[in-house]
Design an enzyme around this catalytic site. Structure first.
Site, PDB file in Angstrom:
ATOM      1  N   TYR A  65       9.144  22.703  -2.837  1.00  0.00           N
ATOM      2  CA  TYR A  65       8.726  21.348  -3.213  1.00  0.00           C
ATOM      3  C   TYR A  65       9.954  20.436  -2.517  1.00  0.00           C
ATOM      4  O   TYR A  65      10.985  20.876  -2.787  1.00  0.00           O
ATOM      5  CB  TYR A  65       8.516  21.294  -4.848  1.00  0.00           C
ATOM      6  CG  TYR A  65       8.247  20.047  -5.134  1.00  0.00           C
ATOM      7  CD1 TYR A  65       7.032  19.568  -5.190  1.00  0.00           C
ATOM      8  CD2 TYR A  65       9.134  19.240  -5.797  1.00  0.00           C
ATOM      9  CE1 TYR A  65       6.650  18.244  -5.498  1.00  0.00           C
ATOM     10  CE2 TYR A  65       8.810  18.032  -6.453  1.00  0.00           C
ATOM     11  CZ  TYR A  65       7.574  17.502  -6.240  1.00  0.00           C
ATOM     12  OH  TYR A  65       7.283  16.266  -6.574  1.00  0.00           O
ATOM     13  N   ASP A 110       9.599  29.111  -9.220  1.00  0.00           N
ATOM     14  CA  ASP A 110       8.769  27.961  -9.575  1.00  0.00           C
ATOM     15  C   ASP A 110       7.204  28.678  -9.512  1.00  0.00           C
ATOM     16  O   ASP A 110       6.668  28.819  -8.320  1.00  0.00           O
ATOM     17  CB  ASP A 110       8.895  26.822  -8.537  1.00  0.00           C
ATOM     18  CG  ASP A 110       8.256  25.602  -8.970  1.00  0.00           C
ATOM     19  OD1 ASP A 110       7.151  25.937  -9.654  1.00  0.00           O
ATOM     20  OD2 ASP A 110       8.582  24.375  -8.539  1.00  0.00           O
ATOM     21  N   ARG A 139      16.812  14.288 -29.168  1.00  0.00           N
ATOM     22  CA  ARG A 139      17.117  14.903 -27.880  1.00  0.00           C
ATOM     23  C   ARG A 139      17.053  16.175 -27.749  1.00  0.00           C
ATOM     24  O   ARG A 139      16.944  16.847 -26.741  1.00  0.00           O
ATOM     25  CB  ARG A 139      18.560  14.077 -27.529  1.00  0.00           C
ATOM     26  CG  ARG A 139      19.300  14.523 -26.173  1.00  0.00           C
ATOM     27  CD  ARG A 139      20.105  13.624 -25.415  1.00  0.00           C
ATOM     28  NE  ARG A 139      20.921  12.943 -26.370  1.00  0.00           N
ATOM     29  CZ  ARG A 139      22.082  13.210 -26.918  1.00  0.00           C
ATOM     30  NH1 ARG A 139      22.512  14.583 -26.882  1.00  0.00           N
ATOM     31  NH2 ARG A 139      22.827  12.506 -27.725  1.00  0.00           N
ATOM     32  N   LYS A 172       1.504  19.353 -13.521  1.00  0.00           N
ATOM     33  CA  LYS A 172       0.351  19.682 -12.655  1.00  0.00           C
ATOM     34  C   LYS A 172      -0.921  20.549 -13.575  1.00  0.00           C
ATOM     35  O   LYS A 172      -1.425  20.014 -14.378  1.00  0.00           O
ATOM     36  CB  LYS A 172       0.868  20.502 -11.426  1.00  0.00           C
ATOM     37  CG  LYS A 172       2.270  19.750 -10.763  1.00  0.00           C
ATOM     38  CD  LYS A 172       1.767  18.660 -10.089  1.00  0.00           C
ATOM     39  CE  LYS A 172       3.156  17.837  -9.448  1.00  0.00           C
ATOM     40  NZ  LYS A 172       4.148  18.588  -8.783  1.00  0.00           N
TER      41      LYS A 172
HETATM   42  C1  LIG Z   1       5.400  18.632  -8.769  1.00  0.00           C
HETATM   43  C2  LIG Z   1       6.170  19.613  -8.486  1.00  0.00           C
HETATM   44  C3  LIG Z   1       7.306  19.728  -8.997  1.00  0.00           C
HETATM   45  C4  LIG Z   1       8.101  18.640  -9.412  1.00  0.00           C
HETATM   46  O1  LIG Z   1       7.509  18.247 -10.825  1.00  0.00           O
HETATM   47  P1  LIG Z   1       7.504  16.735 -11.630  1.00  0.00           P
HETATM   48  O2  LIG Z   1       7.069  17.066 -12.740  1.00  0.00           O
HETATM   49  O3  LIG Z   1       6.859  16.015 -10.421  1.00  0.00           O
HETATM   50  O4  LIG Z   1       9.022  16.386 -11.505  1.00  0.00           O
HETATM   51  C5  LIG Z   1       8.144  20.934  -8.727  1.00  0.00           C
HETATM   52  N1  LIG Z   1       7.638  21.980  -8.043  1.00  0.00           N
HETATM   53  C6  LIG Z   1       6.290  22.106  -7.543  1.00  0.00           C
HETATM   54  C7  LIG Z   1       5.810  23.323  -6.952  1.00  0.00           C
HETATM   55  C8  LIG Z   1       5.332  20.950  -7.856  1.00  0.00           C
HETATM   56  O5  LIG Z   1       4.142  20.760  -7.331  1.00  0.00           O
END
Ligand SMILES: *Cc1c(COP(=O)(O)O)cnc(C)c1O
Length: 397
Positions: A114, A186, A61, A211
């Protein structure tokens, strides 16, 4: 681009960074270590490892050798002091916000974050007494005025989802630092191939590794990189909240990341070609892409995204949602799905994808037209993608 000795090109780093360890059996590829625990015959050594005085894994963990290689690769690609990983991007974002914020503190952000992050600001943070001040996304004066209100955290995303607005990260980070706020960015849409938020003044950079980093839409993951003390605090929280990245997912993400630069360079080129063609198309009302000269913040994007403008664009069709419903199924080279950043092109209207929870009026208030289509370019041939879009437009036009 950069000093070849001190900092190799991102194309080289994507392949080699973090992979320099000597692995079991002298494997050249990072092994997937499934073991939950790591054994110590010497109790003094065990204790020292558990306290972090010497390197060593204790329990899955907390840390794991495969996961650690993934973290190290991201750390190097982002030029960060430290990095720690999570089971998803949202786990990374929520553990980061809950680590940095406490009752009575404020976070400043924009309305276009997001969807999941927006829910944190609208619902989960206010519930514990944290105020989220959300500014109009492209209004830098409004964001600066909110920063002057003394938040603990400035939280940014650029380019934004789904209308590809661009925030001047260096300008806003400088203001936030002057006011003693922590800056979190982000970087999921831009990737470290195109944009380095830490160089622009951010304390922390976050990715949904699901992504572009992974790039194959087959593994979930998240990561936070930046200031060592902040990353340590976030890691200490994640150890307990338990949103740990699985070693299998870490391996998939690592494997995907070796081709990150190849993929993103192609995706940048595809998105620019598609955006330019759609911009000139009579059946398209509007195209949103920072690489277009007509984008309101094209200059800022060109400065802060030296690698390229990213693989995601969006465009608005003439007509109503019925046109979108007829148009999307005609695309041959695209998944109609909620993810982005994969090797395959992925399309989604915000009305069923990223902003499905909102009403049409709420989407309109955010400047998201009902006939918008988010188009995340894959690594296919740009000519094929353009021909595909043109035949689908011709059929509904
Ligand atoms: C998809 C996404 C997230 C969230 O990510 P997950 O892996 O789906 O939890 C956060 N920020 C952006 C810009 C995203 O495209």
């Amino acid at each position: 681009m950069s000093d070849a000795e001190s900092r190799p090109h991102v194309r080289t780093q994507a392949v080699w960074a973090g992979e320099g360890g000597v692995f079991m059996g002298r494997a050249t590829q990072v092994p997937v270590v499934h073991s939950v625990s790591f054994g110590y015959d010497d109790l003094d050594e065990w204790r020292a490892a558990a306290l972090g005085e010497i390197p060593g894994h204790i329990y899955g963990r907390n840390t794991n050798p495969t996961v650690a290689v993934f973290e190290e690769k991201v750390r190097i690609l982002e030029g960060a002091e430290a990095a720690t990983s999570f089971s998803t991007g949202m786990a990374a974002i929520s553990d980061t916000l809950f680590t940095l914020l406490e009752p009575g503190r404020k976070v400043v952000s924009v309305v276009d974050t997001y969807g999941g992050t927006n829910r944190m600001f609208g619902e989960f943070l206010p519930r514990v007494g944290v105020e989220a001040v959300l500014c109009p996304t492209a209004d830098h004066e409004a964001i600066e005025a909110a920063i002057d209100g003394g938040p603990r955290v400035l939280y940014l995303e650029s380019p934004t989802n789904p209308t590809c607005k661009v925030l001047d990260i260096a300008r806003l980070a400088a203001r936030a630092r002057a006011k003693g706020a922590l800056v979190v960015v982000d970087n999921t849409f831009a990737t470290p191939v195109n944009q380095h938020p830490l160089e622009l003044g951010a304390h922390l950079v976050i990715h949904s590794a699901t992504k572009f980093l992974g790039g194959h839409a087959d593994a979930l993951g998240g990561v936070v990189a930046g200031d060592a003390a902040l990353v340590e605090a976030i890691f200490r929280r994640r150890e307990i909240t338990g949103a740990t990245l699985h070693p299998d997912a870490a391996y998939m993400l690592l494997r995907g990341m070796k081709t990150l630069a190849l993929r993103v360079e192609r995706q940048n080129a595809n998105a620019l070609a598609v955006a330019r063609r759609l911009k000139a198309h009579p059946l398209v009302a509007n195209v949103f892409y920072p690489g277009l000269e007509g984008h309101p913040n094209h200059d800022v994007a060109a400065r802060q995204m030296p690698g390229g403008f990213g693989g995601v664009l969006s465009f608005q069709l003439h007509g109503d949602f019925e046109v979108v419903k007829r148009f999307l199924p005609r695309l041959r080279w695209a998944h109609r799905a909620a993810n982005l950043g994969a090797v395959e092109t992925v399309v989604a209207p915000p009305a069923t994808g990223s902003h499905v929870e909102l009403t049409a009026a709420q989407r309109a208030a955010l400047g998201i037209p009902e006939t918008l289509v988010r188009y995340s370019c894959g690594i296919e041939d740009a000519g094929d993608l353009i021909a595909d879009l043109e035949q689908a437009l011709a059929a509904v036009g």
